[in-house]
Design an enzyme around this catalytic site. Sequence first.
Site, PDB file in Angstrom:
ATOM      1  N   GLY A  41     -29.651 -28.198  29.471  1.00  0.00           N
ATOM      2  CA  GLY A  41     -29.741 -29.556  29.996  1.00  0.00           C
ATOM      3  C   GLY A  41     -29.632 -30.600  28.910  1.00  0.00           C
ATOM      4  N   CYS A  42     -30.195 -30.311  27.754  1.00  0.00           N
ATOM      5  CA  CYS A  42     -30.164 -31.281  26.644  1.00  0.00           C
ATOM      6  C   CYS A  42     -28.752 -31.444  26.094  1.00  0.00           C
ATOM      7  CB  CYS A  42     -31.143 -30.850  25.548  1.00  0.00           C
ATOM      8  SG  CYS A  42     -32.848 -30.785  26.139  1.00  0.00           S
ATOM      9  N   THR A  43     -28.004 -30.361  26.086  1.00  0.00           N
ATOM     10  CA  THR A  43     -26.613 -30.431  25.638  1.00  0.00           C
ATOM     11  C   THR A  43     -25.781 -31.225  26.650  1.00  0.00           C
ATOM     12  OG1 THR A  43     -26.837 -28.345  24.449  1.00  0.00           O
ATOM     13  CG2 THR A  43     -24.595 -29.053  24.982  1.00  0.00           C
ATOM     14  N   ALA A  46     -26.699 -34.935  26.112  1.00  0.00           N
ATOM     15  CA  ALA A  46     -26.106 -35.481  24.884  1.00  0.00           C
ATOM     16  C   ALA A  46     -24.611 -35.721  25.077  1.00  0.00           C
ATOM     17  CB  ALA A  46     -26.358 -34.533  23.709  1.00  0.00           C
TER      18      ALA A  46
END
Length: 147
Positions: A41-43, A46
Amino acid sequence: MLEPGDAAPAISATNQHGETVSLAFDEPTVVYFYPKDFTGGCTIQANDFQDALPAYREAGVPVYGVSLDDVETHADFADAEGVEFDLLADPDGELAAAFGLDTSEGHTDRITFLLADGAVVETYDPELKDPEGHAHEVLEDARELSS
């Protein structure tokens, strides 16, 4: 957690390039907290902000990502994902604490703040596993502040 109308904290942190970044939030600014570099999810998040970065720059709205990761991990993540905006390292959780976020589990929740005129304008709680499209939602609100 800080809510709309609350005073924005003045913060200072180190970005992925080892440079100290100080923010007072006078102009519209986006600060998004995310759990950890190199996670799914963080990728997505970003990359979503990176894809929208030209529009953010055109609107004069800087974007800052923050996690409890250190400078070196941020540098590796930014390089791997082509992230051109600042990723602020918060290994001691000082920035998270300034925004009233919990770090007791070794990370923060995914929370985005839109700030301007020294205050929180809006907060966003995007889907943890799939925040795709979130950056564009924030951009629309930021554009309204910039105009």
